[in-house]
Design a protein around this motif. Structure first.
Motif, PDB file in Angstrom:
ATOM      1  N   TYR A  46      30.241 -48.245  -2.299  1.00  9.82           N
ATOM      2  CA  TYR A  46      30.626 -49.413  -1.513  1.00  9.82           C
ATOM      3  C   TYR A  46      29.930 -50.691  -1.981  1.00  9.82           C
ATOM      4  CZ  TYR A  46      33.585 -46.965   1.757  1.00  9.82           C
ATOM      5  OH  TYR A  46      34.629 -46.261   2.309  1.00  9.82           O
ATOM      6  N   LYS A  64      31.775 -53.742  -4.791  1.00  8.98           N
ATOM      7  CA  LYS A  64      32.349 -55.055  -4.497  1.00  8.98           C
ATOM      8  C   LYS A  64      31.337 -55.894  -3.722  1.00  8.98           C
ATOM      9  CE  LYS A  64      36.246 -57.313  -2.365  1.00  8.98           C
ATOM     10  NZ  LYS A  64      37.274 -57.214  -1.344  1.00  8.98           N
ATOM     11  N   VAL A 100      30.417 -59.329  -1.458  1.00 11.35           N
ATOM     12  CA  VAL A 100      31.037 -60.293  -0.554  1.00 11.35           C
ATOM     13  C   VAL A 100      30.071 -61.433  -0.336  1.00 11.35           C
ATOM     14  CG1 VAL A 100      31.945 -60.660   1.774  1.00 11.35           C
ATOM     15  CG2 VAL A 100      32.331 -58.475   0.623  1.00 11.35           C
ATOM     16  N   GLU A 139      35.315 -56.138   7.750  1.00 12.01           N
ATOM     17  CA  GLU A 139      36.427 -57.022   8.104  1.00 12.01           C
ATOM     18  C   GLU A 139      37.561 -56.158   8.621  1.00 12.01           C
ATOM     19  OE1 GLU A 139      37.128 -61.135   6.002  1.00 12.01           O
ATOM     20  OE2 GLU A 139      38.115 -59.527   4.930  1.00 12.01           O
ATOM     21  N   GLU A 199      36.976 -52.375   8.557  1.00 13.65           N
ATOM     22  CA  GLU A 199      36.756 -51.688   7.282  1.00 13.65           C
ATOM     23  C   GLU A 199      35.559 -52.312   6.557  1.00 13.65           C
ATOM     24  OE1 GLU A 199      38.782 -49.393   5.624  1.00 13.65           O
ATOM     25  OE2 GLU A 199      40.295 -49.206   7.207  1.00 13.65           O
ATOM     26  N   VAL A 258      34.132 -53.849   3.492  1.00 10.23           N
ATOM     27  CA  VAL A 258      34.841 -54.450   2.350  1.00 10.23           C
ATOM     28  C   VAL A 258      33.933 -54.720   1.142  1.00 10.23           C
ATOM     29  CG1 VAL A 258      36.736 -55.464   3.662  1.00 10.23           C
ATOM     30  CG2 VAL A 258      34.622 -56.755   3.389  1.00 10.23           C
TER      31      VAL A 258
END
Lengths: 457, 441
Positions: free
Chosen positions: B204, B207, B209, B389, B392, B394
């Motif tokens: 996880y 990615k 953010v 978000e 989930e 993200v």
């Protein structure tokens, strides 16, 4: 145990390399909490550690019964052999060659705490505790005294035999101030390897610790965000220890190719004005020893020179792995532990600016003072100041509490704008790594000014 | 030798207590995926407390060889010793016998421990061979023996098995460092589950953010791995010695509704084979389960013999030499918790995430303990945390700090999950969500 007896047992060892470290430590603890005497203790800790290397694998055994030494060497050798066949070729341990040493390292103390009567020690601690309690804002205290004197005997199968005396003494103040809405703490004290005398004149330190705690009752936390910060020598030293120093310990990088690339020697890692040094041979500091815990002579090691990464800290194992020179940085907290790569006395060298230059050039920022705690996770770091002040138009203004600074090491090293010329040392610090917590690791620095630091609030 | 010491103590001091311990540890570490070191440690020694004329003397050592010197040290320390008018206990009774020892840990072979470590390394390497993996496994057995001048004679054998896994990945100029651990008093530790959780975090974290600086008012969900930052002030506040010193923020609040009605905290839950499981504390007092907070109301504080005497209250069996799970003979008993447990709520842990439109879930924090623990303030960098978000996860958030106050958080709990984690460890909680924590980026 007799030197000859230990040497004979080591010579009988069937391991490729065998070392024995025996420690005999006596210590005294006196502490007050509030108005009450909390502890008055005498302790005696005697034990040993054996480390054997067989076909590229280590085994370690620690024990209290020194009569078991022969059995412990045999056990460690057998254990090392058990795992050796599973160690992949590229992970096999080897040791950088160093010349054998035979030495006796005696210490000379400015008033030997071993002969200071318990009553005198108790009265001194009580006096400081009373000074703190006299401040009307103080609700409670912790005034903690500890002295310890170790005889350490190191012997290995290469012919090294060192007997070293290691003294250490400290007084720590925690002043807790309280009003109807708030509780705040301030820390003070002195730690030293120089003897009892440096602990005898701390009246002003105790008084100021109480004053700081009282001041913090009226301090506000900062509004969270990015700030220009000026760190005092204590906090700047902590920053370089926590954020960069751990990163330069070679055991983190010797087996990791990508980390090795990140920490490649010669890389421009910081602003050109920055010089960072670790020096286990610097006289009179708590991180100073003639030899490390592998019998390697300590020395001055540049880590950053004119902003470039130029060195890192090694044990014999990591030096061999990376084919670099030993630095004398294999240290063990006690006989319970094997030596691992640790800092000694780590500092930012003095710059050219004055503290006034740093202040005047700051329109809005935070002047963060003294150290409360800190932590790193490789490139991420966080550390908190004990107290702080706002800087507005180049002047120190309102007091702040709960200032926690955070950031990315590499960005922050490039964001250092100015380094002052007022190098100061902090000896109270104890470092933790791999379960070995409280190793004396003094830090030093001048005031430094850093831009764009995240401050929680 | 011990019999001789007891004999001399009896002849010399009115009240005495002899605590002795033998501790065997077998830590095995995998550094960068390879087991290159094996270690065995034996620590043995004793600690003596004596009380005479209202004063306490203390001495501890690894060596019993010079009994006359031990007695002299005790006499000297007694002259200058702290005030102590309490008496040692002569009456140990426990309602239930808690299981503290699993012979499977003591009998575990080094080869088996190494095999388990290798399985972890293989599992994570199979996911991504670029991850630098360190694994630390440790089997520990403590033999505890407590005698005193009032005829108390207690012994207990205690086992522990623990694991810490650390993975480091350097990727595109940034370094992700993930560590997780677990411990149990029985040979039942789900080590591969910990390895799977490490992989989950790396997966996880792929990615990233970036949080909008102008839009940081989001709820914070604490994974139980990261929640200790909120409980350090609780440990401090319920320590009876801090009541005695006047530095507990809960002083004078016994019986008051200080926290959310959702919050119930028990201390020393009667769990077999937990890391903290003990039948008596290090002063020989029977350990019982206590409610510190009951539906948000302050219920009970923790005391050792000396503080209970000074506060004229009942001792609670919380006098430990450092901690309940692995006593340190060089320390005098002081007040400590064994284990804290937060009562479950009604919502599924996963549903807390699913019900979150925008929020952050935190798996680990940097700098825990560096804030003002006494008044409950905290301010920490999120080491591992994810943005949520529309229910989930993200991606990973970076360079973010959170700041708040533990006591204020516990006044306004959004929700508590229905399943506790780390049931055999010193702090066992479900997921907890709060909306009154500042996010700084």
């Amino acid at each position: 145990m007799e030197k000859q007896a230990v040497q004979n047992l080591i010579q009988k060892s069937k391991a490729d390399f065998t070392e024995v470290r025996i420690q005999d430590k006596a210590y005294t603890i006196i502490s007050y909490k509030g108005k009450d005497l909390e502890h008055i203790q005498s302790l005696r800790d005697i034990g040993g550690i054996v480390r054997t290397l067989v076909a590229g694998a280590w085994a370690v055994s620690t024990f209290n019964n020194l009569n078991d030494l022969e059995k412990e060497i045999e056990k460690a050798t057998k254990n090392a052999r058990t795992i050796a066949h599973n160690v992949p070729e590229d992970k096999k341990v080897s040791l950088k060659e160093v010349p054998p040493v035979i030495d006796e390292v005696k210490t000379i103390l400015d008033k030997d705490f071993r002969i200071v009567p318990l009553q005198e020690k108790k009265e001194l601690v009580e006096k400081y505790n009373d000074i703190i309690l006299r401040n009307k804002h103080i609700a409670s205290t912790t005034t903690h005294y500890r002295d310890e004197f170790s005889h350490i005997y190191y012997c290995n199968s290469e012919g090294t035999y060192i007997h070293e005396e290691r003294p250490d003494a400290r007084i720590r103040f925690v002043a807790t101030a309280k009003n109807a809405q708030n509780i705040q703490r301030a820390l003070g004290g002195v730690a030293t390897s120089r003897g009892f005398r440096p602990l005898e004149t701390l009246e002003q330190e105790a008084h100021e610790t109480a004053q700081r705690a009282a001041m913090l009752l009226h301090a506000q936390p900062p509004k969270g965000g990015e700030y220009t910060v000026i760190l005092d020598p204590i906090l700047a030293g902590t920053f370089i220890h926590e954020a960069f120093g751990h990163f330069s310990e070679a055991d983190h990088i010797s087996e990791n190719k990508k980390l090795k690339d990140v920490m490649q020697l010669g890389r421009s890692i910081a602003v050109p004005a920055l010089n960072v040094i670790d020096d286990g041979s610097r006289e009179g500091l708590r991180g100073t020893h003639k030899y490390d815990d592998e019998g390697v002579k300590t020395k001055k090691n540049y880590l950053i020179h004119n902003g470039k990464l130029v060195g890192r800290l090694h044990s014999r194992q990591t030096a061999a792995k990376m084919n670099e020179a030993v630095t004398g940085n294999a240290r063990a907290l006690s006989y319970h532990y094997e030596p691992i790569v640790r800092m000694t006395n780590t500092y930012i060298d003095r710059g050219e600016a004055s503290f006034e230059d740093l202040l005047k050039s700051t329109k809005r920022g935070i002047y963060a003072k003294s150290f409360f705690g800190g932590n790193t996770a490789f490139e991420l770091f966080t550390f908190s100041s004990e107290y702080a002040f706002m800087i507005e138009d180049g002047k120190i203004t309102t007091p702040l509490c709960d200032v926690v600074l955070s950031g990315n090491l590499f960005k922050t090293l490039q964001n250092i704008e100015l380094i002052a010329n007022d190098l100061g040392w902090e000896e109270n610090g104890g470092c933790g790594k791999m379960g070995q917590v409280g190793l004396p690791t003094p830090t030093g620095s001048p005031h430094i000014k850093i831009n764009n630091v995240i401050v929680g609030g | 030798m011990k019999e001789k010491l007891v004999d001399i103590l009896t002849k010399t001091f009115r009240e005495w207590e002899l605590f002795s311990i033998r501790k065997e540890k077998r830590p095995i570490q995998f550094a960068s995926g390879a087991c290159t070191m094996i270690k065995e440690s034996v620590t043995e020694g004793f600690a003596i407390r004596v009380i005479d004329k209202g004063k306490i003397g203390f001495f501890a050592s690894t060596s019993l060889h010079n009994i006359p010197e031990i007695i002299e040290q005790l006499k000297t320390n007694l002259v200058f010793g702290k005030e102590g008018a309490f008496e040692f206990t002569d009456n140990y009774t426990a309602d239930n016998r808690i299981q503290t020892y699993d012979p499977a840990i003591e009998n575990l072979s080094n080869e088996k421990i190494i095999f388990q470590g290798q399985e972890v390394v293989n599992k994570i390497a199979e996911y991504n061979s670029d991850i630098d993996i360190n694994v630390y496994l440790e089997a520990e057995t403590n033999d505890i023996h407590l005698l005193n001048s009032r005829g108390l004679n207690l012994s207990e054998k205690k086992s522990l098995y623990s694991c810490v896994i650390e993975g480091t990945l350097s990727d595109q100029g940034e370094i992700i460092n993930v560590y997780k651990g677990g411990a149990s008093g029985a040979y039942d530790l789900a080590i591969m589950e910990i390895a799977r959780e490490i992989i989950f975090v790396f997966e996880y974290s792929k990615k990233k953010v970036r949080l909008d600086r102008n839009n940081t008012k989001v709820p914070i969900i604490f994974h139980p791995d990261a929640i200790d930052v909120l409980f350090l002030p609780i440990f401090h506040a319920f320590n009876g010695h801090n009541m005695y010193l006047g530095t507990s923020p809960l002083l004078g609040k016994e019986g008051l509704q200080e926290f959310s009605t959702h919050l119930t905290i028990t201390e020393s839950p009667q769990t077999h084979h937990a890391t903290f499981s003990r039948n008596f504390d290090d002063e020989g007092i029977a350990i019982r389960e206590k409610y510190l907070v009951k539906n948000g109301r302050i219920n009970e504080f923790l005391y050792d013999l000396n503080t209970a005497h000074n506060m004229n209250t009942t001792v609670t069996g919380n006098g430990f030499r450092s901690n309940a799970s692995s006593p340190n003979m060089f320390m005098e008993p002081t007040i400590n918790t064994t284990g804290l447990s937060v009562k479950e709520g009604t919502i599924k842990n996963d549903d807390i995430i699913k019900n979150t439109k925008r929020g952050i879930i935190i798996y680990s924090l940097l700098g825990v303990g560096q804030g003002n623990i006494i008044n409950g303030n905290f301010s920490n960098n999120i080491q591992i945390g994810f943005y949520i978000e529309n229910g989930e996860i993200v991606g990973r958030v970076k360079d973010i700090m959170i700041a708040g106050n533990s006591f204020e958080c516990f006044k306004n709990i959004d929700c508590i999950g229905n399943k506790r984690f780390h049931e055999k460890e010193t702090l066992s909680t479900p997921y907890m969500q709060f909306s009154n924590i500042n996010v700084v980026c």
